[in-house]
Design a protein around this motif. Structure first.
Motif, short mmCIF file in Angstrom:
data_model
loop_
_atom_site.label_atom_id
_atom_site.label_comp_id
_atom_site.label_asym_id
_atom_site.label_seq_id
_atom_site.Cartn_x
_atom_site.Cartn_y
_atom_site.Cartn_z
N GLY A 10 74.86 25.34 25.80
CA GLY A 10 74.01 24.36 26.47
C GLY A 10 74.79 23.26 27.19
O GLY A 10 74.22 22.52 27.98
N ASP A 11 76.11 23.14 26.92
CA ASP A 11 76.89 22.11 27.60
C ASP A 11 77.51 22.69 28.86
O ASP A 11 77.92 23.85 28.89
CB ASP A 11 78.05 21.62 26.73
N ILE A 12 77.60 21.84 29.90
CA ILE A 12 78.29 22.29 31.11
C ILE A 12 79.77 21.92 30.97
O ILE A 12 80.11 20.76 30.74
CB ILE A 12 77.68 21.64 32.36
N VAL A 13 80.63 22.93 31.05
CA VAL A 13 82.06 22.70 30.90
C VAL A 13 82.72 23.06 32.22
O VAL A 13 82.47 24.11 32.78
CB VAL A 13 82.63 23.64 29.79
N MET A 14 83.55 22.15 32.73
CA MET A 14 84.27 22.47 33.97
C MET A 14 85.73 22.69 33.60
O MET A 14 86.30 21.95 32.82
CB MET A 14 84.21 21.29 34.94
N GLN A 15 86.32 23.76 34.13
CA GLN A 15 87.74 23.96 33.90
C GLN A 15 88.40 24.50 35.16
O GLN A 15 87.77 25.20 35.94
CB GLN A 15 87.98 24.89 32.70
N THR A 16 89.66 24.11 35.35
CA THR A 16 90.37 24.65 36.51
C THR A 16 91.11 25.89 36.07
O THR A 16 91.56 26.00 34.94
CB THR A 16 91.37 23.63 37.08
N ASN A 17 91.19 26.84 36.95
CA ASN A 17 91.87 28.08 36.65
C ASN A 17 92.73 28.43 37.85
O ASN A 17 92.28 28.36 38.98
CB ASN A 17 90.81 29.17 36.43
N SER A 18 93.99 28.75 37.60
CA SER A 18 94.87 28.99 38.74
C SER A 18 94.92 30.46 39.12
O SER A 18 95.60 30.82 40.05
CB SER A 18 96.26 28.47 38.42
N VAL A 19 94.21 31.32 38.36
CA VAL A 19 94.27 32.74 38.69
C VAL A 19 92.89 33.25 39.08
O VAL A 19 91.88 32.83 38.53
CB VAL A 19 94.78 33.58 37.48
N ARG A 20 92.86 34.16 40.03
CA ARG A 20 91.60 34.77 40.45
C ARG A 20 91.82 36.25 40.65
O ARG A 20 92.74 36.64 41.38
CB ARG A 20 91.17 34.17 41.79
N PRO A 21 91.00 37.11 40.02
CA PRO A 21 91.16 38.53 40.27
C PRO A 21 90.97 38.81 41.76
O PRO A 21 90.17 38.16 42.42
CB PRO A 21 90.03 39.18 39.47
N GLY A 22 91.75 39.78 42.24
CA GLY A 22 91.62 40.13 43.66
C GLY A 22 92.38 39.19 44.58
O GLY A 22 92.32 39.33 45.80
N GLU A 23 93.11 38.22 44.00
CA GLU A 23 93.88 37.27 44.82
C GLU A 23 94.84 38.05 45.71
O GLU A 23 95.45 39.02 45.27
CB GLU A 23 94.67 36.33 43.87
N GLY A 24 94.96 37.64 46.95
CA GLY A 24 95.90 38.33 47.84
C GLY A 24 95.23 39.45 48.62
O GLY A 24 95.78 39.95 49.59
N LEU A 25 94.03 39.88 48.18
CA LEU A 25 93.33 40.94 48.92
C LEU A 25 92.34 40.29 49.87
O LEU A 25 91.78 39.24 49.57
CB LEU A 25 92.53 41.83 47.95
N GLN A 26 92.11 40.93 51.03
CA GLN A 26 91.12 40.39 51.97
C GLN A 26 89.72 40.70 51.44
O GLN A 26 89.49 41.80 50.92
CB GLN A 26 91.27 41.08 53.31
N THR A 27 88.81 39.75 51.62
CA THR A 27 87.44 39.94 51.13
C THR A 27 86.82 41.23 51.65
O THR A 27 86.14 41.95 50.93
CB THR A 27 86.56 38.74 51.56
N ALA A 28 87.11 41.56 52.89
CA ALA A 28 86.50 42.75 53.51
C ALA A 28 86.95 44.04 52.83
O ALA A 28 86.27 45.05 52.90
CB ALA A 28 86.85 42.79 54.99
N LYS A 29 88.11 44.00 52.16
CA LYS A 29 88.66 45.23 51.57
C LYS A 29 88.64 45.25 50.05
O LYS A 29 88.91 46.27 49.42
CB LYS A 29 90.12 45.40 52.04
N MET A 30 88.34 44.12 49.46
CA MET A 30 88.42 43.96 48.01
C MET A 30 87.34 44.79 47.29
O MET A 30 86.22 44.90 47.80
CB MET A 30 88.12 42.47 47.76
N PRO A 31 87.64 45.35 46.09
CA PRO A 31 86.57 46.01 45.33
C PRO A 31 85.40 45.04 45.11
O PRO A 31 85.60 43.84 44.89
CB PRO A 31 87.24 46.36 44.00
N GLY A 32 84.18 45.59 45.18
CA GLY A 32 82.98 44.76 45.10
C GLY A 32 82.94 43.83 43.90
O GLY A 32 82.49 42.68 44.01
#
Ligand SMILES: C[S@@+](CC[C@H](N)C(=O)[O-])C[C@H]1O[C@@H](n2cnc3c(N)ncnc32)[C@H](O)[C@@H]1O
Length: 279
Positions: A10-32
């Motif tokens: 029930g609490d809203i927690v904000m956190q920063t994350n330096s990693v993202r799956p699919g990083e480095g891939l173009q959106t147009a080509k990335m797996p859905g």
């Protein structure tokens, strides 16, 4: 670096994350699934949280269980499993960035996420009492589907439970040409192999690798429908997804194409969870 907004008890927690799956891939080509994750979607399985909860209920995870999860993705089911306080939890995820996100939810030396392949985890024989994986078999070839199920069988002790949660074809008598068209349409928009089986075929694969099927539950394949989005991501999560969609035209185009094909094939497709036992 990106901002992640989580709802925790029930609490809203904000956190920063330096990693993202699919990083480095173009959106147009990335797996859905990584396009959706980039837009803030965390639930990436076809039957949504409703079918995940049914799967977990049927698995009856308790404090004596050694649990292995294949392909945890953004770690949503991992967190539900951890709340059941199993004796140990090990996830095997192929994507490094996803594994890092899942690891951030884990604590102590009996909870871990390793980067690896579910076909060959390197974990010891008969070291688990529960193995499960969601939305990770449909994307594999028939051979790899079998290899992953075989690996689950090797990891389990006698009496251990294995659950899958996957996309399925509704009819047992699909015309092969129609089936090929559906696979091609799905693969074309997801930009990754999508090869759903019928429920009978999923069960056959499990039986071929030595499992006995215990129970089967079905849900609609509504991954990108508004009602499912709110159910899965919560109201704030669905709003965040919509907001991110508005700001990213390339991703919006990808989501639009995926939803269109899912809708076109909605009479043929569903989601299924099958619980099987190793004797
Ligand atoms: C569609 S996402 C599903 C993620 C998560 N299970 C869920 O339902 O939200 C597919 C996931 O499977 C992982 N994956 C695919 N093949 C794999 C394999 N052979 N071994 C381990 N992970 C794999 C991908 O990296 C990705 O995290």
């Amino acid at each position: 670096m990106y901002l992640q907004v989580l709802i925790n008890n029930g609490d809203i927690v904000m956190q920063t994350n330096s990693v993202r799956p699919g990083e480095g891939l173009q959106t147009a080509k990335m797996p859905g699934h990584w396009v959706l994750a980039r837009l803030g979607k965390r639930v990436l399985r076809p039957g949504g949280m409703e079918l995940t909860r049914r799967m977990l209920q049927a698995l009856r995870i308790n404090h004596t269980d050694d649990v292995v999860e294949f392909a945890p993705g953004m770690g949503v089911t991992a967190r539900l499993t951890i709340n059941q306080k199993p004796f140990s939890y090990t996830a095997v995820e192929r994507d490094q960035a996803a594994a890092k996100i899942v690891s951030s939810y884990l604590e102590g030396d009996r909870q871990r996420c390793v980067v690896g392949n579910a076909t060959e985890t390197g974990l010891p024989d008969a070291s688990a009492s529960v193995v499960y994986g969601e939305a990770m078999l449909t994307m594999q070839t028939d051979e790899t589907k079998r290899a992953i199920i075989r690996e689950a069988h090797r990891l389990l002790k006698s009496g251990g439970r294995y659950a899958i949660h996957e996309m399925c074809l509704l009819s047992d008598n699909v015309d092969p040409e129609r089936r090929k068209e559906t696979e091609q349409a799905l693969t074309g928009v997801v930009h990754h192999g999508v090869r759903p089986l019928t429920i009978t075929e999923w069960c056959k694969l499990l039986v071929l690798e030595g499992f006995e099927v215990e129970s089967i539950h079905q849900a609609s394949m509504s991954l990108l429908e508004p009602r499912r989005l709110i159910n899965d991501e919560g109201f704030v999560g669905a709003l965040r997804f919509a907001w991110n969609l508005l700001r990213d035209s390339e991703a919006r185009q990808r989501v639009h194409e995926m939803r269109k094909v899912f809708r076109q094939h909605r009479m043929e497709l569903a989601a299924v969870t099958v619980i099987a036992v190793k004797h």
